[in-house]
Structure formats: structure tokens, C-alpha cells
Scaffold this active site. Structure first.
Site, PDB file in Angstrom:
ATOM      1  N   ARG A   1      79.023 123.520  36.747  1.00 30.64           N
ATOM      2  CA  ARG A   1      79.459 122.975  35.389  1.00 30.64           C
ATOM      3  C   ARG A   1      79.938 121.473  35.466  1.00 30.64           C
ATOM      4  NH1 ARG A   1      83.141 127.822  33.729  1.00 30.64           N
ATOM      5  NH2 ARG A   1      82.685 128.901  35.698  1.00 30.64           N
TER       6      ARG A   1
ATOM      7  N   GLY B   1      77.792 132.098  26.084  1.00 24.98           N
ATOM      8  CA  GLY B   1      79.129 131.734  26.502  1.00 24.98           C
ATOM      9  C   GLY B   1      79.364 130.442  27.008  1.00 24.98           C
ATOM     10  N   CYS B   2      80.667 130.219  27.498  1.00 23.70           N
ATOM     11  CA  CYS B   2      81.008 128.846  28.080  1.00 23.70           C
ATOM     12  C   CYS B   2      80.300 128.469  29.298  1.00 23.70           C
ATOM     13  CB  CYS B   2      82.431 128.967  28.478  1.00 23.70           C
ATOM     14  SG  CYS B   2      82.932 130.078  29.809  1.00 23.70           S
ATOM     15  N   THR B   3      79.680 129.524  29.827  1.00 23.78           N
ATOM     16  CA  THR B   3      78.897 129.309  31.277  1.00 23.78           C
ATOM     17  C   THR B   3      77.401 129.352  30.960  1.00 23.78           C
ATOM     18  OG1 THR B   3      78.873 131.361  32.015  1.00 23.78           O
ATOM     19  CG2 THR B   3      80.708 130.053  32.733  1.00 23.78           C
ATOM     20  N   GLY B   4      76.995 129.564  29.603  1.00 23.28           N
ATOM     21  CA  GLY B   4      75.546 129.636  29.407  1.00 23.28           C
ATOM     22  C   GLY B   4      75.329 130.968  28.652  1.00 23.28           C
TER      23      GLY B   4
END
Length: 383
Positions: A203, A357-360
Site C-alpha cells: 500500500r 475494502g481498504c486493501t482492495g
């Protein structure tokens, strides 16, 4: 007798220079016109590189700039086409062993591997890649970028570089492909995110901190990263940090030609000259050939063939099972495959939804199905 003394003097001078630089001096050509900051900025960079890096011999190519006569020059008319032609000739004849240019028409399959200073800890990090195109299809290109990035890292002395994949579209597919290569014998060391959940898919925090030696991404994203890292503290008009867009790498490509921007300032250009000379000294084309040969022995060609887009076909109609509350998530599926993964679960009568989501991308589903769903997704190649 005077001729003998002259030859002896030249030989002694070469021995002294080699001793000072720790090896033979590498002649690197630098295009002497085309910068947005003027030709003097380029000449200043050449002098700076030669003063800072004893192993680099800068050969300026273009119209001579007054006040920089101590540098070696291949003089041309004030025409970029003439400068490019002179650079090509110097490479062909061996007058220079590498070159730094603001533009170069690389063939398809050749890309450049950049290098930046990461601001959190001041570490250097390789961006694979930054210009050019290693392959037409994005995921294949990123797999190749990883291999070329490893080769460039090794050429500058990083013997066992750590590799991470930036969380852009296709990242999970790239990680899966590289993992398959590793399982089949290709020597690759994955780095780890600094975030709590870890993993080798990076990230933004990770690239600011320089969590890995080689950050793999697509070329357009890599190009943006190069510009941001090099000029975030100058407002963008002057690239002040880093080593430029890096040396060229590609299967069967014999040259070491580095790219800088027309906005690159003297400090970056000087570093780019040193980066190029280090890649030449490290025999980058031979390292690329060696890395590709080892990757192919581990099944690279078959892995790449499996990554190619499939011909469009009539999409199978799958009816979702009755909706249920979704209180769990499965991560690690690439955005390009997320809808297919959901349909694969529907076929097995498991209700699921795709989400971001925040990571993909994630698959949301009832927790009671999670373990069975993971088995299904693994069996179908989504995890």
C-alpha cells in the site's frame, strides 16, 4: 622517446584512475540539449557526476556549452535528431558504454527501471517500471517488470533484493504468478508490508517507507510515482531527488540506456549517470538474460500464457442463492477476477457479494461458509 613517454604516461594515468574509482572508468553519454532548465543544467550535471563519482566518465553529446570545456564532448548541431544520431553512433562504436537521454524510442518489450528516495527513512527503492513497455498486457508486463527489477537491483550490488507488488489492478494475479515461479525454483525473495496485516502486496504507506527493495507496478503508475517522489518538495517543475527513470531492460536487449525527464535537475541527472554506469559495470544485459533463463526454467512461458486474456464467450448465467447476512470477508482476490469468484461460490449454493475494502476487492459472505468458500476459490485458482 617522447612517444614512448606519452604512452607510458597514458598507461599510468589509466592505472591511477582505475585505482581511484575501484574499477575501470565507465564512459556514459549524456544528451546535452532538450532540458526545460536549459543546456547549462545538463552540463552542470555532467560535471557534478564526474566530480562526485570517480568511476564515471561523462561524455556530453550536443552543442558545446561555454564554461564546461573540461568535460569530454561529441559536438553536434543544435538539433535533437543530430544529438540522437550521435549518441547511437557512439554506443555502436563503443565510445560510450551507456547513455542517459530525455527520450528514446525503445522497442516493445523494453522498459526502464527507476529508482527513488523514499521519504520516511531515506531508503532507496527501485520502481519496476517507469517508462517503455515490457509487454502489451498489464499483468504479463508486471511479471516481467519484477524480473527486470531484480536484475537491475543485482547490477547495482543488491544481491538478494526483496520484492513487493503495488496494490494496483492485477496485483494479486502478479503475486500469484511470481509465487508459482518461486514454487517451481525461481529464486525470488518477497518483502513484507509494514502494515499489521503484512503480505507482499504493498500500500501507499509501504512505498513511502521503502518497505522493499523492488516495487513492482505497471509502467504508467510507475511513471507517476517517479515524478511525485522526485519533485514533491519543489512544486513539480524541478525534479530534485532520486536517480531518474533508470536503465533499460528487456529480453534480448543489449544496451544500457537510461531515461531522465526534461524536468530533471542537475542532482538527479548526476545520479542517473552514476546509476547507468553502475548498471553497465554490473553487466545488466547479461543479468537480465540470466534472470529470464532461470524464470523460464521455472515455467515462465506457461505461466504467462495462462495470464493472457481469454477470448470473449457467452457468459454462463448463474442464479445467486437466497440472500443471507454477510458477516465475513475473503481477501486476496484480484479485482479482475472478483465477479467470477462470486459466481463460482453461487454455483456451490453459497451466497456471496463483491465489495471493495481498504486493501482492495473482497468477497463478503456468511461466516459459516468461509472455510468451504476458501477451498472452492483455491480449487478454481482465485486464491
Amino acid at each position: 622517446m617522447s612517444e614512448i613517454r606519452h604512452l607510458v604516461g597514458e598507461a599510468l594515468s589509466e592505472i591511477i584512475e582505475t585505482a581511484r574509482s575501484g574499477g575501470p572508468c565507465i564512459p556514459v553519454g549524456l544528451m546535452a540539449m532538450g532540458s526545460e532548465h536549459g543546456s547549462e543544467e545538463l552540463a552542470c550535471a555532467g560535471l557534478l557526476a564526474q566530480n562526485q563519482y570517480p568511476g564515471v566518465k561523462v561524455v556530453m553529446i550536443g552543442p558545446k556549452v561555454e564554461g564546461y570545456e573540461t568535460l569530454d564532448w561529441i559536438e553536434t548541431e543544435a538539433c535533437e535528431a543530430d544529438v540522437s544520431e550521435a549518441m547511437e553512433k557512439a554506443l555502436k562504436e563503443g565510445t560510450i558504454q551507456g547513455a542517459v537521454a530525455m527520450h528514446y524510442p525503445f522497442p516493445m518489450g523494453v522498459t526502464t527501471i527507476g529508482r527513488v528516495v523514499t521519504p520516511a527513512k531515506g531508503k532507496d527503492m527501485i520502481i519496476a517500471s517507469s517508462t517503455g513497455t515490457s509487454a502489451i498486457h498489464r499483468v504479463e508486463a508486471m511479471v516481467r517488470n519484477a524480473i527486470y527489477g531484480i536484475a537491475v537491483a543485482k547490477s547495482i550490488g543488491k544481491k538478494n533484493p526483496t520484492v513487493g507488488i503495488l496494490n494496483v489492478e492485477g496485483a494479486q494475479l502478479v503475486f500469484r504468478a511470481l509465487n508459482q515461479l518461486k514454487e517451481k525454483g525461481y529464486d525470488i525473495t518477497f518483502g513484507t508490508s509494514i502494515r499489521k496485516d503484512g503480505g507482499s502486496v504493498l500500500r501507499g504507506n509501504d512505498i513511502l517507507a521503502g518497505a522493499v527493495d523492488v516495487c513492482v507496478t505497471d509502467t504508467l503508475t510507475g511513471n507517476v510515482l517517479m515524478k511525485v517522489f522526485s519533485s514533491f518538495n519543489t512544486g513539480g517543475s524541478y525534479e530534485a531527488l532520486g536517480w531518474g527513470y533508470g536503465p533499460s531492460a528487456g529480453e534480448g536487449w543489449p544496451h544500457v540506456i537510461s531515461i531522465i525527464s526534461r524536468a530533471s535537475g542537475a542532482p538527479v541527472i548526476a545520479n542517473a549517470l552514476a546509476f547507468n554506469a553502475a548498471a553497465v559495470r554490473g553487466k545488466l544485459p547479461a543479468l537480465v538474460a540470466d534472470e529470464m533463463a532461470r524464470a523460464k526454467r521455472a515455467g515462465l512461458d506457461d505461466i504467462i500464457a495462462a495470464l493472457q486474456p481469454k477470448p470473449a464467450a457467452a457468459e454462463e448465467t448463474v442464479t445467486p442463492p437466497p440472500a443471507e447476512p454477510t458477516d465475513d470477508e475473503i481477501h486476496g482476490i484480484d479485482v479482475l477476477s472478483i465477479e467470477d469468484a462470486v459466481r463460482a461460490l453461487w454455483k456451490e449454493k453459497i451466497y456471496a457479494e463483491s465489495a471493495m475494502g481498504c486493501t482492495g476487492p473482497v468477497v463478503k459472505l456468511p461466516a459459516k461458509y468461509t472455510e468451504k468458500a476458501k477451498e472452492i476459490l483455491k480449487a478454481n485458482g482465485y486464491l
